[in-house]
Write a protein that holds these residues in place. Sequence first.
Motif, mmCIF file in Angstrom:
data_model
loop_
_atom_site.group_PDB
_atom_site.id
_atom_site.type_symbol
_atom_site.label_atom_id
_atom_site.label_comp_id
_atom_site.label_asym_id
_atom_site.label_seq_id
_atom_site.Cartn_x
_atom_site.Cartn_y
_atom_site.Cartn_z
ATOM 1 N N TYR A 25 0.849 -1.196 0.000
ATOM 2 C CA TYR A 25 0.000 0.000 0.000
ATOM 3 C C TYR A 25 0.884 1.245 0.000
ATOM 4 C CZ TYR A 25 -3.462 -3.438 1.553
ATOM 5 O OH TYR A 25 -4.274 -4.535 1.654
ATOM 6 N N SER A 26 1.360 1.622 -1.157
ATOM 7 C CA SER A 26 2.315 2.732 -1.250
ATOM 8 C C SER A 26 1.723 4.067 -0.785
ATOM 9 C CB SER A 26 2.829 2.875 -2.688
ATOM 10 O OG SER A 26 1.754 3.101 -3.589
ATOM 11 N N LYS A 27 0.395 4.160 -0.770
ATOM 12 C CA LYS A 27 -0.243 5.405 -0.329
ATOM 13 C C LYS A 27 -0.002 5.664 1.160
ATOM 14 C CE LYS A 27 -4.716 3.193 0.586
ATOM 15 N NZ LYS A 27 -6.156 3.153 0.231
ATOM 16 N N LEU A 28 0.453 4.637 1.879
ATOM 17 C CA LEU A 28 0.726 4.776 3.315
ATOM 18 C C LEU A 28 2.156 5.214 3.600
ATOM 19 C CD1 LEU A 28 -1.143 1.573 4.574
ATOM 20 C CD2 LEU A 28 -1.941 3.938 4.688
ATOM 21 N N LYS A 29 2.849 5.612 2.576
ATOM 22 C CA LYS A 29 4.260 5.985 2.680
ATOM 23 C C LYS A 29 4.531 7.002 3.780
ATOM 24 C CE LYS A 29 7.758 8.503 0.012
ATOM 25 N NZ LYS A 29 8.081 9.036 -1.332
ATOM 26 N N GLU A 30 3.795 8.095 3.794
ATOM 27 C CA GLU A 30 4.072 9.174 4.747
ATOM 28 C C GLU A 30 3.882 8.717 6.194
ATOM 29 O OE1 GLU A 30 5.434 11.981 3.881
ATOM 30 O OE2 GLU A 30 5.349 11.371 1.773
ATOM 31 N N LYS A 31 2.850 7.950 6.424
ATOM 32 C CA LYS A 31 2.577 7.479 7.780
ATOM 33 C C LYS A 31 3.669 6.530 8.252
ATOM 34 C CE LYS A 31 -1.136 5.548 10.634
ATOM 35 N NZ LYS A 31 -2.556 5.088 10.643
ATOM 36 N N ILE A 32 4.096 5.637 7.380
ATOM 37 C CA ILE A 32 5.153 4.688 7.736
ATOM 38 C C ILE A 32 6.477 5.411 7.914
ATOM 39 C CG2 ILE A 32 6.485 2.710 6.897
ATOM 40 C CD1 ILE A 32 3.860 1.746 5.537
ATOM 41 N N LEU A 33 6.739 6.374 7.072
ATOM 42 C CA LEU A 33 7.979 7.149 7.170
ATOM 43 C C LEU A 33 8.044 7.883 8.504
ATOM 44 C CD1 LEU A 33 10.425 7.657 5.332
ATOM 45 C CD2 LEU A 33 9.299 9.740 4.540
ATOM 46 N N PHE A 34 6.904 8.384 8.965
ATOM 47 C CA PHE A 34 6.877 9.078 10.255
ATOM 48 C C PHE A 34 7.177 8.108 11.392
ATOM 49 C CE2 PHE A 34 4.371 11.237 13.762
ATOM 50 C CZ PHE A 34 5.328 12.212 13.980
ATOM 51 N N SER A 35 6.690 6.871 11.277
ATOM 52 C CA SER A 35 7.002 5.844 12.277
ATOM 53 C C SER A 35 8.506 5.588 12.318
ATOM 54 C CB SER A 35 6.264 4.541 11.955
ATOM 55 O OG SER A 35 4.876 4.686 12.133
ATOM 56 N N TYR A 36 9.123 5.478 11.155
ATOM 57 C CA TYR A 36 10.570 5.276 11.087
ATOM 58 C C TYR A 36 11.324 6.455 11.702
ATOM 59 C CZ TYR A 36 10.033 1.349 7.792
ATOM 60 O OH TYR A 36 9.734 0.148 7.207
ATOM 61 N N TYR A 37 10.853 7.632 11.415
ATOM 62 C CA TYR A 37 11.495 8.863 11.917
ATOM 63 C C TYR A 37 11.501 8.883 13.442
ATOM 64 C CZ TYR A 37 12.066 13.962 12.566
ATOM 65 O OH TYR A 37 12.491 15.222 12.947
ATOM 66 N N LYS A 38 10.358 8.570 14.046
ATOM 67 C CA LYS A 38 10.266 8.542 15.503
ATOM 68 C C LYS A 38 11.173 7.474 16.104
ATOM 69 C CE LYS A 38 5.749 8.162 15.564
ATOM 70 N NZ LYS A 38 4.378 7.965 16.130
ATOM 71 N N ALA A 39 11.146 6.302 15.492
ATOM 72 C CA ALA A 39 11.956 5.201 16.012
ATOM 73 C C ALA A 39 13.443 5.477 15.865
ATOM 74 C CB ALA A 39 11.597 3.905 15.283
ATOM 75 N N LEU A 40 13.832 6.043 14.735
ATOM 76 C CA LEU A 40 15.247 6.291 14.451
ATOM 77 C C LEU A 40 15.851 7.267 15.452
ATOM 78 C CD1 LEU A 40 17.516 5.592 12.478
ATOM 79 C CD2 LEU A 40 16.803 7.531 11.071
ATOM 80 N N LYS A 41 15.081 8.266 15.852
ATOM 81 C CA LYS A 41 15.601 9.256 16.792
ATOM 82 C C LYS A 41 15.879 8.664 18.174
ATOM 83 C CE LYS A 41 12.480 12.537 16.258
ATOM 84 N NZ LYS A 41 11.834 13.873 16.446
#
Length: 231
Positions: free
Chosen positions: A162-178
């Motif tokens: 579901y590529s349309k969920l890109k932004e939401k998943i990217l935000f999850s990665y951003y939070k976790a990465l920090k």
Amino acid sequence: MTINELKEQYNELLLNFDEVKAIHFRRELCKTNENEILEFHYNILKKQDNKNLFYAIRGCFDKHGELGKKFLLRKINEEKDNDLKAEALFLLGTMDCKEVKPIAIDFLKSNEFKDKYYGIIVLGWLGQNEDISILEKEMMTNSNEELRAYAATSLRQIYFNYSKLKEKILFSYYKALKEELSNEVIINIIACIQDLIRKKFGIKESQEGDISGDAISAKAKAIKYLDTIIK
């Protein structure tokens, strides 16, 4: 080939694994979808000491088609043996059987590594928008770094579906990465981010799934870039 002949071949392979004979056994095992054959195929999934034989047997269950899928759905809802229930979950996940998603989520409540692992990867295959937060929680709070890494790659699998969920998943990665301190988890998260945004931060991933690179340097670069695009 009769069920007794199949059992005899299987026992021979247990004692002395041979790749050519295993291919022949798989072919014969999947020729029919009679319940007796399905029961035998299913029950030998519990024997996992010989990994080559186990993977060969598990990898062909989908050849039983819709009848095999219905059989597994019945089994997973009545199975008392947790190892077999886990294998049924895995197989139904590969068959894109959405009905077992609640079972995958339930597996995440377990204290066993294998249960959590199966739950995470199957949720990646079957998950949608509402499941991102579940995998995000595993990625950020699971005490096992290997499972945190698997949660990251499972989120990527949702993106692939579901590529349309890109932004939401990217935000999850951003939070976790920090917050992440494990180099192993960091490089897995960044490998996933690189796939989503088509930009490299110094992490390499082979076709076999091996991931390498300087975690500290890549983390700094990735966060700096994400700071500019995360809304």
